[in-house]
Structure formats: structure tokens, C-alpha cells
Design a protein around this motif. Structure first.
Motif, PDB file in Angstrom:
ATOM      1  N   HIS A   6      40.726  62.407-114.099  1.00  0.00           N
ATOM      2  CA  HIS A   6      40.766  61.190-114.918  1.00  0.00           C
ATOM      3  C   HIS A   6      41.709  60.215-114.230  1.00  0.00           C
ATOM      4  O   HIS A   6      42.921  60.475-114.141  1.00  0.00           O
ATOM      5  CB  HIS A   6      41.285  61.502-116.333  1.00  0.00           C
ATOM      6  CG  HIS A   6      40.206  61.880-117.276  1.00  0.00           C
ATOM      7  ND1 HIS A   6      39.597  63.117-117.272  1.00  0.00           N
ATOM      8  CD2 HIS A   6      39.613  61.166-118.260  1.00  0.00           C
ATOM      9  CE1 HIS A   6      38.676  63.150-118.223  1.00  0.00           C
ATOM     10  NE2 HIS A   6      38.650  61.979-118.821  1.00  0.00           N
ATOM     11  N   TRP A  15      44.425  63.298-120.789  1.00  0.00           N
ATOM     12  CA  TRP A  15      43.498  63.357-119.649  1.00  0.00           C
ATOM     13  C   TRP A  15      43.994  62.466-118.524  1.00  0.00           C
ATOM     14  O   TRP A  15      44.143  62.873-117.384  1.00  0.00           O
ATOM     15  CB  TRP A  15      42.092  62.968-120.094  1.00  0.00           C
ATOM     16  CG  TRP A  15      41.513  63.883-121.132  1.00  0.00           C
ATOM     17  CD1 TRP A  15      41.631  63.782-122.500  1.00  0.00           C
ATOM     18  CD2 TRP A  15      40.725  65.068-120.902  1.00  0.00           C
ATOM     19  NE1 TRP A  15      40.970  64.835-123.121  1.00  0.00           N
ATOM     20  CE2 TRP A  15      40.405  65.624-122.158  1.00  0.00           C
ATOM     21  CE3 TRP A  15      40.270  65.724-119.759  1.00  0.00           C
ATOM     22  CZ2 TRP A  15      39.646  66.785-122.313  1.00  0.00           C
ATOM     23  CZ3 TRP A  15      39.507  66.881-119.896  1.00  0.00           C
ATOM     24  CH2 TRP A  15      39.214  67.391-121.152  1.00  0.00           C
ATOM     25  N   HIS A  67      36.503  54.449-120.878  1.00  0.00           N
ATOM     26  CA  HIS A  67      36.168  53.547-121.980  1.00  0.00           C
ATOM     27  C   HIS A  67      36.636  52.107-121.737  1.00  0.00           C
ATOM     28  O   HIS A  67      36.049  51.164-122.279  1.00  0.00           O
ATOM     29  CB  HIS A  67      36.793  54.048-123.288  1.00  0.00           C
ATOM     30  CG  HIS A  67      36.537  55.485-123.584  1.00  0.00           C
ATOM     31  ND1 HIS A  67      35.398  56.161-123.186  1.00  0.00           N
ATOM     32  CD2 HIS A  67      37.305  56.400-124.235  1.00  0.00           C
ATOM     33  CE1 HIS A  67      35.466  57.422-123.593  1.00  0.00           C
ATOM     34  NE2 HIS A  67      36.604  57.596-124.233  1.00  0.00           N
ATOM     35  N   TRP A 106      28.277  63.142-116.120  1.00  0.00           N
ATOM     36  CA  TRP A 106      28.989  63.664-117.286  1.00  0.00           C
ATOM     37  C   TRP A 106      29.241  62.475-118.207  1.00  0.00           C
ATOM     38  O   TRP A 106      30.101  61.636-117.946  1.00  0.00           O
ATOM     39  CB  TRP A 106      30.319  64.288-116.853  1.00  0.00           C
ATOM     40  CG  TRP A 106      30.891  65.323-117.763  1.00  0.00           C
ATOM     41  CD1 TRP A 106      30.768  66.675-117.653  1.00  0.00           C
ATOM     42  CD2 TRP A 106      31.687  65.102-118.944  1.00  0.00           C
ATOM     43  NE1 TRP A 106      31.448  67.311-118.662  1.00  0.00           N
ATOM     44  CE2 TRP A 106      32.010  66.369-119.487  1.00  0.00           C
ATOM     45  CE3 TRP A 106      32.151  63.965-119.597  1.00  0.00           C
ATOM     46  CZ2 TRP A 106      32.773  66.536-120.642  1.00  0.00           C
ATOM     47  CZ3 TRP A 106      32.919  64.125-120.749  1.00  0.00           C
ATOM     48  CH2 TRP A 106      33.218  65.402-121.262  1.00  0.00           C
TER      49      TRP A 106
HETATM   50  C1  LIG Z   1      37.308  59.968-130.414  1.00  0.00           C
HETATM   51  O1  LIG Z   1      38.146  60.878-129.769  1.00  0.00           O
HETATM   52  C2  LIG Z   1      38.001  60.983-128.407  1.00  0.00           C
HETATM   53  C3  LIG Z   1      36.940  60.406-127.740  1.00  0.00           C
HETATM   54  C4  LIG Z   1      36.833  60.524-126.358  1.00  0.00           C
HETATM   55  C5  LIG Z   1      37.764  61.229-125.637  1.00  0.00           C
HETATM   56  C6  LIG Z   1      37.608  61.314-124.159  1.00  0.00           C
HETATM   57  C7  LIG Z   1      38.918  61.484-123.460  1.00  0.00           C
HETATM   58  O2  LIG Z   1      39.507  60.231-123.196  1.00  0.00           O
HETATM   59  C8  LIG Z   1      38.515  62.200-122.170  1.00  0.00           C
HETATM   60  O3  LIG Z   1      37.822  61.318-121.301  1.00  0.00           O
HETATM   61  C9  LIG Z   1      37.606  63.247-122.772  1.00  0.00           C
HETATM   62  C10 LIG Z   1      36.797  64.007-121.738  1.00  0.00           C
HETATM   63  N1  LIG Z   1      36.738  62.457-123.662  1.00  0.00           N
HETATM   64  C11 LIG Z   1      36.107  63.301-124.695  1.00  0.00           C
HETATM   65  C12 LIG Z   1      38.827  61.825-126.304  1.00  0.00           C
HETATM   66  C13 LIG Z   1      38.940  61.695-127.688  1.00  0.00           C
END
Ligand SMILES: COc1ccc([C@H]2[C@H](O)[C@H](O)[C@H](C)N2C)cc1
Length: 449
Positions: free
Chosen positions: A32, A280, A102, A193
Motif C-alpha cells: 500500500h 495498510w 480511494h 484486486w
Molecule cells: C469501509 O471500511 C474499509 C474500506 C476499505 C478498506 C481498504 C483499506 O484501505 C485497504 O486498502 C484494504 C485492503 N481495503 C479493504 C478498509 C476499510
């Protein structure tokens, strides 16, 4: 079953060679990296308590200030070859790299937005050199891509008005353009991914996502796409409305590992794991429990014993260097993997009853079973229970193949394997040669009823 146009398009596991290779990876690395690595979970002396890569969503830093971090992105210590060497030494067989998280910042010079490395002081492409460096080390690359993009004016959490749907149509075009751009620029990438696909706007895009997935698979035959990309006709994700897995493998095991084979539902899967509890991107503070080498080896063994892969996350710093704690963990895992990787690579669920001393893994297509030992019984004897008509031909220590171990038959198909006490408190592996493949006839697990 419910008739679906955009549900799962395949019932069982993929049977092609690309997926068979993925199934055998055992251990992977997640990277990350992006603008969020610059603040590292802190801003103006205040600490953000969430995941560092989500700091833009915190009110402790103005959105415009965060967005202008692009003008601070100049990772002078970025060295893709050294990242790839660290992963190689750890024993990783694949790496998943964030191309765009994001926040929408692209680590490749995308033609479809200005919010990329091309418009940062660094200027150069990051993804290309990383793909090449990892491939040169024999490590396959999977590209992480967040559908949700906070930088894109067309992104909507929910489509409420006519204006929203017009804007989101533009956003969908932008998304398709970027994904085809990534597949064309980095043709050796084995898969995508996906993340950021939970919003109300996206779960209504079953037809669009289905079309796009088909287009990407046609462009890149063998492409591996997980369960987190597309919603079905009713907005269901990961599993469609008939409970069937969307995509090629289950992506839901994020910071958690299944406890028993029934939880896996006969799917391929990988578990992506953070070193701290839930960070991350690079986080300066790294509060709370930091996982140890032994913990991470055990997580790897547990994942492989249940037919999955374990993917350990690294969060490089804003300057492109990898923090010492992560380098040391990679080295420690690598020391163990160098001796014991035969019990991890190309191994699957062995179909044997779990015992307290640790985990069984079975070498795909062979009669070899590995006992990865984490808890030495006070008796010093390791219980093994085999299916009917299966027996142990030989037992030996993986690290000393020519030392056969004493096998004591307790009763029909139950044995004690005896080993001498060991000096160090490191996990070790006993190899069993069986008279035939363990588990059911095919050696793979029947789908859960
Ligand atoms: C809504 O809660 C979240 C949404 C996305 C994530 C992201 C993290 O930032 C990281 O990229 C992980 C793989 N992903 C699920 C984490 C928590």
C-alpha cells in the motif's frame, strides 16, 4: 435458484493453469503506497486514529491540503529492485500493488486524469518499474485498483438525481478507460484486486461491471479477478443471490483467517493481512500489537492448510524506503521459508482432521503430507488420524530428510509420530509419505453441503 443475468458465471474453482499457479503461491506481499504515506497517519502534531491510508476522510486535515500532497510526492529513496529483493527473500510468490487507492492518486501516468505521478515532482511511472523488478525476481504481480475515487468529480456514493446519474455515467467511462489502460500498459500483470466497491452507486452497476469484466478477460486471457469486483442483479457482492462466488476467488478474508474448511465453501481464497491491527498505508505511530515472525509464519501455515494464500501487507514510507520493522519481519519469515517452503508452495488442504500441534498441508497431486508444528505436546508425540485404508509409509523431518522418525500405530489409522526434543522454539515440519493421497479420493475438499 433465482434466475440471474449477472450472477456468478462459474460454479466451481477455475481449472486452468494460471489459476493453478495462483493456488500454489502460498505466500504473497501486499504493497500500500501513495500520497497517504507522506503524512503517515499524523498531521499538524495530531494523530489520526483510523487507517493511515484513510487520513483524507479525517477532519484533522483539510481535503484540499491532502489533495495538494501530489506536489510533495518525490520518493527519492524509491528503489523497486530492493522492494522486489525483500519480497523474494521473504519467499513471496506474488505481490499485489496499489495502482490507485480511494484518494484517486495514480501511481502510473494515466491519460485519463491529471492526478497522477506525472504531475508530481517525481514525474516518473512507479508501477512499470515495480512490475518489471518483481517479475525479474520471478514474482507475479496483481494490480490493486479502487473503484471508489474521491478525486473524480463524477464519483457518487449514491445516485439520487438525474445529474448524479449523468455524472456517474462519465465516471463509469473513466473507470473502464483506466482499467483497460492498466491492462495494456502492464501486460504481465496476472490479475486485478478490486476495492472500493461497496457504495450504493456501484452495487447498482451489475450489467456494466459484468460487461467490463468480460471485456477485461477477453483482453487478457487467464486474468484473475476476485469476488470483490462486481455486484449481481440484486446488488449482492462476493456471493451472488444464489450463494455462488462472484469472480475467481474469495477476497473477503481481509485481516481474518477461516477456522475450519467448511468456512471456505470449496472456493479459492486469499487472506490479506496487516502487520499492526489495521494499518495498510505507512503509519508512523504503529500503535498496538505488531505481529511477530512466528505469528506470521503460523498465519501462512493456517491459510495454506485451508487451501488459501497468505498475503502480508507492507506500507512503504513517503520517501520510498521500507521501514526497518517490515524489513526485519520479511527476513525472519524468509529464514523459515528457505528451509520449509516445500510445506507451503503448491500445497493445499490435506483433508485430515486438525490436531492441536499445528497444521497439515498436502502437496498438490502427491501422497506427501506436511505437519507444520507450532505446539509441541508435553508427551512429545504428535497424533495423526488418517482416512480409512490410508497408512504412513515413512515419516521424517523436512529439514533432515534422511532422518526417519518413529511411527507408532495406536489403532486403525491413528498414529503417534515421535521426535526428539528440539532446542529452538521455531516451528518445524514433519513430512509424511502416505500409501495414497489423503482426504477423499480426489484429494480436494468436496463442496460444503
Ligand atoms: C469501509 O471500511 C474499509 C474500506 C476499505 C478498506 C481498504 C483499506 O484501505 C485497504 O486498502 C484494504 C485492503 N481495503 C479493504 C478498509 C476499510
Amino acid at each position: 435458484t433465482i434466475p440471474l443475468k449477472h450472477g456468478a458465471h462459474r460454479i466451481d474453482k477455475r481449472t486452468d493453469s494460471v489459476m493453478a499457479k495462483w493456488r500454489g503461491y502460498g505466500l504473497g506481499q501486499f504493497i500500500h503506497w501513495g500520497l497517504y504515506a507522506i503524512p503517515g497517519g499524523e498531521w499538524n502534531g495530531k494523530t489520526y486514529n483510523g487507517a493511515a491510508e484513510w487520513i483524507r476522510s479525517w477532519n484533522g486535515i483539510p481535503k484540499s491540503t491532502y489533495d495538494s500532497l501530489i506536489y510533495k510526492f518525490n520518493p527519492t529513496k524509491f528503489n523497486p529492485e530492493s522492494w522486489a529483493k525483500t519480497a523474494k527473500q521473504m519467499g513471496a510468490k506474488y505481490v499485489t500493488i496499489t495502482t490507485k487507492h480511494h484518494d484517486g492518486f495514480c501511481l502510473w501516468p494515466s491519460k485519463y486524469t491529471k492526478y497522477t505521478v506525472a504531475n508530481s515532482p517525481y514525474k516518473k511511472d512507479i508501477i512499470g518499474p515495480l512490475v518489471n523488478a518483481y517479475n525479474k525476481e520471478g514474482i507475479d504481480v496483481i494490480l490493486y485498483f479502487s473503484i471508489m475515487d474521491w478525486n473524480q468529480p463524477g464519483w457518487r456514493y449514491e445516485i439520487k438525481t438525474k445529474e448524479d446519474s449523468i455524472a456517474f455515467e462519465g465516471f463509469k467511462k473513466f473507470t473502464r478507460n483506466q482499467l483497460l489502460e492498466l491492462l495494456n500498459k502492464y501486460p504481465t500483470a496476472k490479475g486485478l484486486w478490486f476495492d472500493g466497491t461497496w457504495d450504493k452507486s456501484w452495487v447498482k452497476q451489475a450489467a456494466f461491471a459484468d460487461e467490463l469484466e468480460k471485456e477485461m478477460r477477453a483482453l487478457r486471457p487467464g486474468l484473475i479477478i476476485g469476488s470483490r469486483f462486481r455486484p449481481d442483479d440484486f446488488g449482492k457482492r462476493h456471493n451472488d443471490s444464489n450463494g455462488r462466488l462472484m469472480g475467481d476467488y474469495e477476497q473477503g478474508w481481509e485481516r481474518k483467517i477461516p477456522n475450519k474448511i467448511e468456512d471456505v465453501h470449496g472456493n479459492d481464497w486469499d487472506c490479506v493481512m496487516t502487520v499492526p491491527e489495521n494499518q495498510w498505508g505507512y503509519n508512523k505511530a504503529w500503535n498496538g500489537h505488531i505481529k511477530t515472525v512466528n505469528e506470521l509464519i503460523e498465519m501462512t501455515a493456517k491459510c495454506v492448510s485451508l487451501g488459501g494464500n497468505f498475503v502480508l501487507n507492507f506500507g512503504p514510507k513517503g520517501d520510498g524506503s521500507i521501514r526497518k520493522e517490515e524489513i526485519d519481519l520479511a527476513a525472519g519469515i524468509g529464514n523459515w521459508m528457505r528451509v520449509n517452503n516445500e510445506a507451503i508452495y503448491n500445497c493445499q488442504y490435506a483433508g485430515l482432521e486438525k490436531q492441536d500441534w499445528g497444521y497439515f498441508t498436502g502437496k498438490t497431486g502427491s501422497n506427501k503430507v506436511y505437519m507444520i508444528i507450532f505446539n509441541v505436546p508435553v508427551s512429545g508425540a504428535f497424533r495423526v488420524k488418517l482416512p480409512a485404508k490410508t497408512s504412513i509409509t515413512t515419516a521424517s523431518l523436512l529439514e533432515q530428510p534422511n532422518t526417519t522418525l518413529k511411527v507408532e500405530e495406536i489403532s486403525e489409522n491413528q498414529y503417534f509420530i515421535h521426535t526428539s526434543a528440539r532446542a529452538d522454539n521455531k516451528p518445524f515440519v514433519i513430512v509424511l509419505d502416505l500409501n495414497k493421497k489423503a482426504g477423499n479420493a480426489s484429494g480436494t475438499y468436496e463442496k460444503a453441503k
